[in-house]
Design a protein around this motif. Structure first.
Motif, PDB file in Angstrom:
ATOM      1  N   VAL A  51       5.441   6.552  -5.469  1.00 43.91           N
ATOM      2  CA  VAL A  51       5.446   8.020  -5.371  1.00 43.91           C
ATOM      3  C   VAL A  51       4.501   8.618  -6.407  1.00 43.91           C
ATOM      4  N   ARG A  95       1.768   7.523  -7.373  1.00 43.77           N
ATOM      5  CA  ARG A  95       0.371   7.400  -6.949  1.00 43.77           C
ATOM      6  C   ARG A  95       0.062   8.096  -5.643  1.00 43.77           C
ATOM      7  N   TYR A  96       1.001   8.067  -4.705  1.00 44.71           N
ATOM      8  CA  TYR A  96       0.708   8.617  -3.380  1.00 44.71           C
ATOM      9  C   TYR A  96       1.551   9.840  -3.028  1.00 44.71           C
ATOM     10  N   GLY A  97       2.430  10.234  -3.906  1.00 44.57           N
ATOM     11  CA  GLY A  97       3.219  11.429  -3.633  1.00 44.57           C
ATOM     12  C   GLY A  97       4.458  11.128  -2.816  1.00 44.57           C
TER      13      GLY A  97
END
Lengths: 666, 170, 185
Positions: free
Chosen positions: B96, B98-100
């Motif tokens: 999360v 890093r990529y949301g």
């Protein structure tokens, strides 16, 4: 030239639809029978025109006429004939043509089979149906003309997406469209009734066959799509809660609710405003689904070219049709008066519970599907709502529904009087079952859920059988032998209901087995080697190169025997195809079905030194998903065949049937 | 054409997306044998985590199902984190960060998703309340109309209640 | 009261339709996923150099709140990626004209192929990190190629673009941000 004829026929259909939308409505308002009568030839003419257009486009595909842009973009001369034909609706423009053609088909069906409808209701219904047609014909002609020429014509087409070149998918869209668009008839009936200000038992009786028809095809369409995903996508799932799957599932949930609430309207002359709302919303959700697929609003929908202009056009159509009908509803529905009465504990009460839970389920799926969009607009956050959410919310709503589904048909109409003692015992029984279920999950985990799933399925089958038997043997005076004979004389509607409910039970069992009890093995194997999984020995016999009409394939052949046995066994062929025109790859799972399980094999990459990645599954009860779905469709059609006979005779439920043997179940 | 479209999102969407960006050359097949962990318990944990992580380039698949290259990289990353001793939650948080939140197929419960998670209960509850008042309304109407039934209504009522009414009793 | 109940479906529909309209008219492309890293410091990952004569880069090559440096563009590229080739002239022009350092992040590539690619198309990068396994790009939250990140003087990512850069986008989104950062510094 033929393409131009098709285009002209579509334009002509638009003209006829305009005419059909205005004149009969005006006629009904002014009491002009001749104007009202004009709806019928207009509806039939509209269908004739659209059939011409449809045949023209099909012809362009079959003859690979690459001067038509749509054919260039979605076909290829090497494609097998079946997929040339299914290519017609495997793209945005062509599928819209199919959509309006089916719409016209239903209009014409109402015109032909609705001979005994009150002329006012019929004229208004056909007029509303034509209004929808006007909107979608305009949309097709202005933004998505399938007959557009391409000059100079290229020598070869770009081919239909290989994933669509599949028998399951060839028929999935037409089935689904008949379902979606079939709901338009129910919608038109509801709007017409609102305009007339009259909803009664007769109206409910007119509407139910159309709902049944649409529901049956919608069920078949969804099941076909699910089946396709199961064997074509190569990881063995059958339902993904993808936004676009949800778009077809929501109308199905509401159509199912409508099917049941219409019974209450017919029997008890009440629940009218709710039923009208369901009729409007079921079709509205079909339209919203169409919008989601074609506008690019949601992420999953990019297979159809998403063009913002098209999106805005469809949104306008939605605003007019759904907004208009709901405004009419807000204005006219309060004037509808309810008639009959019933007690909460009764067959009607059970039907109300069915509606409550189905509507809540549909609402949950709707919110889950669109929530990411809403949240992004409001807060700018981007989230995903995936299968874990839907499994966690949808299943708990379904369990009480399925339990009630067993009890409902056993309840007497109007008022059930469970004796006091029995009622207390019921509460104790429910409590015991609930505690058992919770304990099972706590101790067994996933297996506990599986246990609940099978228990619910068994409960449904048992209840359906009891109900059927009680219908055949209403009192103790009927001997078992007589009752057995009577079983076959029960009305088709009665059998239809039982079949559909048992179908639900079988689907529940199939889904439980497939989801919770699947055994999986992913490994690397060389030809000749054997691996075991779930009591079966899978031998990869060989991997060969194969050639199809427009693809090349790597074909792995497996022999599967029960562990410990020699000889015989089931042969599975799994393929990986590369299509010539697009270079795209597809997987074809090798599936071996038997009554109790599917063996499922997928062949993957070669490791360059003679080994292959393979993926194997043993999926208990997977075939039940399709058997159950088929049974549900069969139930719908059986019930429909019974209904058709009765369409002409809307008799008051109170005075009818002293002579008729057991009354139809609904 | 629902499920058709949706499944296409895996393959075609990627193809369409490739017009805009390139996706790394993709070996086919979802979870592959060479990425799997030797310890079955650890591997099972990795599968559980990856089933709930969205494949970003395919948009509607979990990385467990997807054969996209990025999905494979993320699956390997998950296994590396587990080997380094991360808990399932720590692995999720790592992704999360890093990529949301977008990568989570199971949206976490927080202020913004309260309505989402509450929806089923709220809908059933509101529906039950509506049904309750509707029944009460029905009951009151009967009570009000009770003493002043017209002869016609009496007749109709009795015909409806009568056990001889085969249709209703069936 | 009862009338209001009957208006409810219409009201709900209007809200839903409003969202649809908003999304169609003003919404972002639903495929674009905003980076979770915006506003956060660049990842700690150290990237080894691609070329013998040019360094790779790591956390220390960007500024930090204590020690500010010039803003940097980080451009993720690979020789197998077609759109990277298409955007390359614009990246080159940016590096020259805006006097901003551009770091290249070569991902999932073959070293020789990457070197050949740069020889043919020109090498505008100040530093190039090499990530053949594609591990570092996961730390950067990369999901498509190419991607471009703008990092401010304090070492925080302030902007990310997925897909090739093109003049209109550079003019609209990138340049104003670069100039603002330079103005600050």
């Amino acid at each position: 030239m033929i393409a131009e004829i098709g285009h002209f026929a579509m334009t002509l259909a638009l003209g006829l639809a305009l005419f059909q939308a205005i004149l009969p409505m005006a006629g009904a308002a002014r009491g002009e029978p001749r104007w009202m009568k004009l709806a019928e030839p207009a509806a039939i003419g509209q269908l004739a025109c659209l059939l011409v257009a449809f045949v023209a486009l099909t012809n362009a595909y079959v003859t690979s006429d690459f001067s038509v842009r749509n054919v260039v973009e979605n076909s290829h001369s090497l494609k097998p004939l079946l997929y040339k034909v299914s290519g017609v609706w495997g793209n945005h423009e062509g599928s819209l043509l199919l959509w309006v053609t089916v719409l016209a088909l239903f209009g014409a069906l109402v015109a032909v089979f609705g001979r005994k409808l009150p002329p006012g209701l019929k004229a208004r219904t056909l007029s509303v149906q034509a209004m929808i047609a006007v909107g979608f014909l305009l949309f097709t002609l202005l933004t998505s003309n399938p007959f557009e020429r391409m000059i100079p014509a290229p020598l070869e087409g770009r081919d239909l997406n290989p994933l669509l070149q599949d028998p399951g998918l060839a028929f999935h869209p037409p089935m689904l469209y008949i379902g979606y668009v079939g709901l338009s008839v129910v919608f038109s009936f509801a709007v017409a009734a609102l305009i007339e200000g009259k909803v009664d038992a007769a109206w409910a009786r007119w509407v139910r066959p159309w709902t049944l028809l649409a529901w049956s095809f919608l069920t078949a369409g969804i099941a076909l799509g699910s089946w396709w995903a199961y064997y074509e996508l190569g990881w063995g799932g059958f339902w993904y809660w993808d936004p676009v799957e949800n778009a077809s599932f929501m109308p199905w949930l509401l159509a199912t609710a409508l099917l049941h609430s219409a019974i209450v309207v017919e029997k008890r002359d009440t629940l009218k405003t709710w039923t009208i709302l369901l009729a409007i919303m079921a079709f509205s959700l079909s339209l919203i689904g169409t919008f989601l697929v074609r506008s690019g609003v949601l992420t999953s929908v990019h297979a159809f070219a998403s063009d913002p202009d098209r999106g805005i056009f469809i949104l306008l159509l939605l605003a007019i049709s759904i907004g208009g009908s709901l405004a009419l509803y807000a204005w006219r529905a309060p004037t509808l008066t309810a008639g009959g009465l019933f007690r909460p504990i009764s067959r009607e009460g059970a039907l109300v519970l069915n509606n409550l839970l189905l509507a809540a389920a549909a609402g949950t799926v709707f919110l889950g599907t669109l929530y990411p969009l809403f949240l992004e607009v409001v807060t700018g956050d981007k989230i995903s709502v995936g299968p874990p959410y839907f499994n966690a919310t949808f299943v708990p709503i379904m369990i009480p529904l399925l339990i009630a589904l067993g009890v409902g048909p056993l309840m007497p109409w109007k008022r059930g009087d469970l004796p006091q003692a029995l009622r207390i015992l019921t509460a104790a029984f429910v409590g015991a079952v609930a505690v058992t279920a919770v304990t099972a999950v706590a101790i067994l985990g996933e297996l506990g859920y599986a246990l609940i799933g099978f228990a619910v399925a068994a409960w449904l089958v048992g209840a359906a059988a009891t109900e059927l038997w009680r219908r055949a043997k209403p009192t103790s005076r009927v001997s078992a032998g007589d009752a057995f004979g009577r079983l076959f004389k029960l009305s088709r509607a009665s059998w239809g209901m039982t079949a559909a409910h048992v179908g639900v039970a079988i689907v529940v069992a199939g889904a439980t087995g497939t989801t919770l009890l699947t055994a999986e093995l992913i490994t690397k194997t060389r030809p000749g080697e054997t691996v075991t999984l779930g009591g079966y020995a899978f031998t990869l016999e060989d991997v060969t190169e194969a050639r199809g009409p427009n693809y090349g394939a790597q074909r792995g052949t497996f022999t599967v025997r029960e562990e410990g046995t020699v000889g015989g066994g089931q042969v599975l062929t799994a393929e990986r195809r590369v299509y010539v025109a697009s270079g795209q790859e597809t997987t074809e799972a090798g599936i071996g079905s038997s009554m109790m399980r599917d063996l499922y094999a997928v062949i993957g990459d070669s490791d360059g030194s003679g080994g292959y990645t393979i993926r194997l599954y043993v999926k208990p009860l997977a075939p039940w998903l399709w058997i159950g779905s088929a049974l549900m469709v069969l139930g719908g059609l059986l019930s429909l065949s019974d209904r058709r006979l009765r369409i002409g005779a809307p008799v008051r439920s109170g005075t009818a049937s002293a002579t008729s043997a057991p009354a139809p179940a609904e | 054409m629902p499920s058709l479209m949706s499944r296409l999102s895996s393959a075609i969407l990627c193809a369409g997306f490739a017009l805009l960006i390139a996706l790394a050359p993709s070996p086919s097949g979802a979870v592959l044998p060479d990425e799997m962990l030797a310890d079955p318990a650890m591997e099972a944990r990795a599968r559980v985590i990856s089933k709930d992580i969205r494949c970003l380039v395919c948009q509607n698949q979990s990385i467990d199902d997807s054969d996209a290259d990025l999905a494979r990289d993320l699956r390997i990353l998950i296994r590396e984190r587990l080997n380094e001793g991360d808990t399932n939650d720590q692995v999720q948080d790592y992704l999360v960060a890093r990529y949301g939140e977008y990568v989570l197929l199971n949206p976490p419960m927080r202020a913004g998703t309260l309505l989402l998670w509450g929806a089923p209960a709220i809908l059933v509850l509101l529906g039950s309340i509506a049904v309750f008042f509707w029944f009460r309304g029905l009951g009151r109407k009967t009570a009000a109309a009770g003493p002043t039934l017209s002869a016609e209504e009496e007749a109709r009522l009795s015909s409806l209640i009568s056990p001889r009414n085969g249709k209703d009793q069936s | 009261m009862k009338r209001i109940l009957f208006l409810l479906p219409l009201g709900l529909f209007i809200i839903v339709a409003g969202y649809f309209a908003w999304q169609l008219l003003y919404g972002r492309d639903p495929r674009i996923i905003p980076s979770a890293l915006i506003g956060n410091p660049v990842p700690e990952t150290e990237l080894p150099p691609l070329k013998d004569d040019k360094p790779g880069f790591g956390r220390a090559d960007f500024g930090s709140p204590d020690a500010e440096k010039a803003p940097v563009l980080v451009n993720v590229f690979a020789s197998w990626c077609g759109p990277c080739r298409a955007e390359h002239p614009f990246v080159t022009a940016l590096a020259k004209q805006e006097s901003i350092e551009v770091y290249g992040l070569n991902a999932k590539d073959n070293r020789q192929a990457a070197l050949d690619w740069l020889r043919d198309l020109g090498d505008p990068y100040a530093k190039i990190g090499f990530d053949p396994q594609g591990k570092a790009v996961l730390d950067w939250g990369v999901y498509g190629y190419p991607e471009t990140y703008l990092v401010n003087g304090r070492g925080e990512i302030v902007f990310k673009h997925v897909g090739p850069l093109y003049p209109d986008l550079i003019e609209r989104e990138l340049l104003p941000r670069i100039r603002a950062l330079k103005g600050e510094g």
